[in-house]
Scaffold this active site. Structure first.
Site, short mmCIF file in Angstrom:
data_model
loop_
_atom_site.label_atom_id
_atom_site.label_comp_id
_atom_site.label_asym_id
_atom_site.label_seq_id
_atom_site.Cartn_x
_atom_site.Cartn_y
_atom_site.Cartn_z
CG LEU A 1 -32.53 -117.70 17.97
CD1 LEU A 1 -32.17 -116.34 18.55
CD2 LEU A 1 -31.40 -118.68 18.17
CB THR A 2 -36.44 -123.40 19.91
OG1 THR A 2 -36.99 -123.74 18.64
CG2 THR A 2 -37.27 -124.06 21.00
CB ALA B 1 -39.43 -124.13 15.38
CD GLN C 1 -38.49 -122.08 11.48
OE1 GLN C 1 -38.43 -122.53 12.62
NE2 GLN C 1 -37.43 -121.94 10.71
CE1 TYR D 1 -36.74 -130.69 15.19
CE2 TYR D 1 -35.98 -128.74 14.05
CZ TYR D 1 -36.02 -129.51 15.19
OH TYR D 1 -35.36 -129.12 16.32
NE ARG E 1 -33.04 -121.20 9.37
CZ ARG E 1 -32.43 -121.28 10.55
NH1 ARG E 1 -32.90 -122.09 11.49
NH2 ARG E 1 -31.37 -120.54 10.82
CB SER F 1 -20.39 -119.46 11.86
OG SER F 1 -20.74 -120.67 12.49
N GLY G 1 -28.56 -115.97 14.64
CA GLY G 1 -29.30 -116.70 15.64
C GLY G 1 -28.78 -116.43 17.04
#
Length: 363
Positions: free
Chosen positions: A21-22, A53, A95, A184, A231, A300, A321
């Site tokens: 989680l950024t 990240a 990560q 990315y 990932r 979810s 997350g």
């Protein structure tokens, strides 16, 4: 969800994984802070933490106050985080991240970002805070057309991943996760819509997998066996992504992961539309057919759906997350069916302790 599981050499006491989680709480030089150490330690009772990240080089960094791991000061900052997590009894991976075409020139002193092809991402992103600006929210700017990468660029990026893996070991991480998802740089090479190259890195699926293979080889050469994950999000079309055959892409990625004996694949494939759309044609079965290692599923889930997926053999663990933003005690809440607290998303990606380390555990 509360039975131990082994993912490669990673021994998890439960199957709840904290997804990356950024949160943008590093300092403006992208150095991890003591505030981050407190945040991760609060959540250390999960089976595994995957860090936010973390950029492998300056050219891959396009997020205000996100952390990097390309210099010694960053290594020292991350060591404070890993030591805090380990004192709390947890396990944490770093990560490894490169944003590729999604970096604004504002972060690169006006230089263009790099990507597999000269195709801009769709949408806009956070720009750096202007000098003297004290407002809560950051300015937004559209993505730009990147410079198509040369062989020298590719070689430098692969070397940056290897160096970042070495730095992760110095910082005390238990392993690393290669970020090959969410549009990315690795994802940009993997998906056919964003990779229009005609050399050995584009065209066929095998060629589009080449950059990932070179990065996996570089990282696994440094890390202990069974401590590297990957990932992926082959069905995602966010930020202008898209692939002509996501199922074949997932199968090819699975074969590559088997070849490099990765600890797990972290698949983003939502079971309901939310932050990312639920895929019309899921790829889990194609991944499972080509890869026998651990699979962490994301997207979810709640406690009940997570348990059902694990029970059915659809995943070995489930990552959460957004629920982790406001619920540092998420493991306990899931185990005892305690309602989840709601996050204040005004502070999800900006700020200091407020909306970050000040969410209380359930009483």
């Amino acid at each position: 969800m509360f039975k131990p599981v082994e993912l490669g050499a990673l021994h998890l006491p439960n199957r709840i994984v904290m997804a990356p989680l950024t949160r943008a709480r590093a300092d403006e030089r992208h150095v991890p802070t003591t505030m981050m150490a407190e945040y991760y330690a609060q959540r250390a009772d999960c089976g595994l933490i995957v860090s936010e990240a973390t950029a492998v080089e300056r050219q891959g960094m396009g997020w205000y106050r996100a952390p990097g791991i390309w210099n010694e000061e960053m290594v020292t900052g991350w060591r404070g985080v890993t030591e805090a997590v380990h004192r709390a009894g947890g396990r944490i991976l770093c990560q490894l991240w490169h944003m590729g075409r999604l970096v604004l020139p504002d972060y690169l002193d006006g230089e263009l970002p790099i990507g597999p092809s000269a195709i801009a991402g769709e949408g806009e992103t956070f720009a750096p805070r202007p000098a003297g600006d004290q407002s809560l929210f950051l300015p937004m700017k559209p993505y730009v057309v990147p410079r198509e990468m040369t062989q020298a660029d590719i070689d430098r990026v692969v070397a940056a991943y290897r160096s970042a893996a070495e730095n992760a070991l110095k910082a005390g991480f238990d392993g690393v996760e290669i970020h090959g998802a969410n549009g990315y740089i690795i994802d940009q090479f993997l998906q056919s819509k964003t990779n229009r190259r005609t050399d050995g890195y584009g065209g066929t699926l095998e060629s589009r997998l080449r950059l990932l293979a070179e990065i996996a080889a570089a990282v696994t050469a440094v890390m202990k066996p069974g401590t590297v994950g990957l990932r992926i999000s082959p069905t995602s079309e966010r930020k202008g992504m898209g692939d002509e055959d996501p199922g074949a892409l997932a199968q090819g990625i699975g074969e590559l992961c088997s070849r490099f004996q990765l600890a797990y694949v972290h698949l983003i494939e939502p079971i309901a539309s939310g932050f990312m759309e639920k895929p019309r044609n899921p790829v889990m079965d194609r991944l499972r057919a080509s890869y026998s290692g651990g699979v962490v599923q994301n997207g979810s889930f709640d406690g009940y759906s997570a348990a059902a997926y694990v029970e059915a053999g659809q995943a070995d663990a489930i990552s959460f997350g957004r629920p982790y933003i406001a619920n540092p005690d998420l493991v306990r809440r899931i185990e005892h069916d305690i309602p989840l607290a709601d996050a204040n998303f005004d502070y999800a990606y900006v700020g200091e302790e407020k909306g970050y380390t000040d969410y209380p555990a359930a009483t």
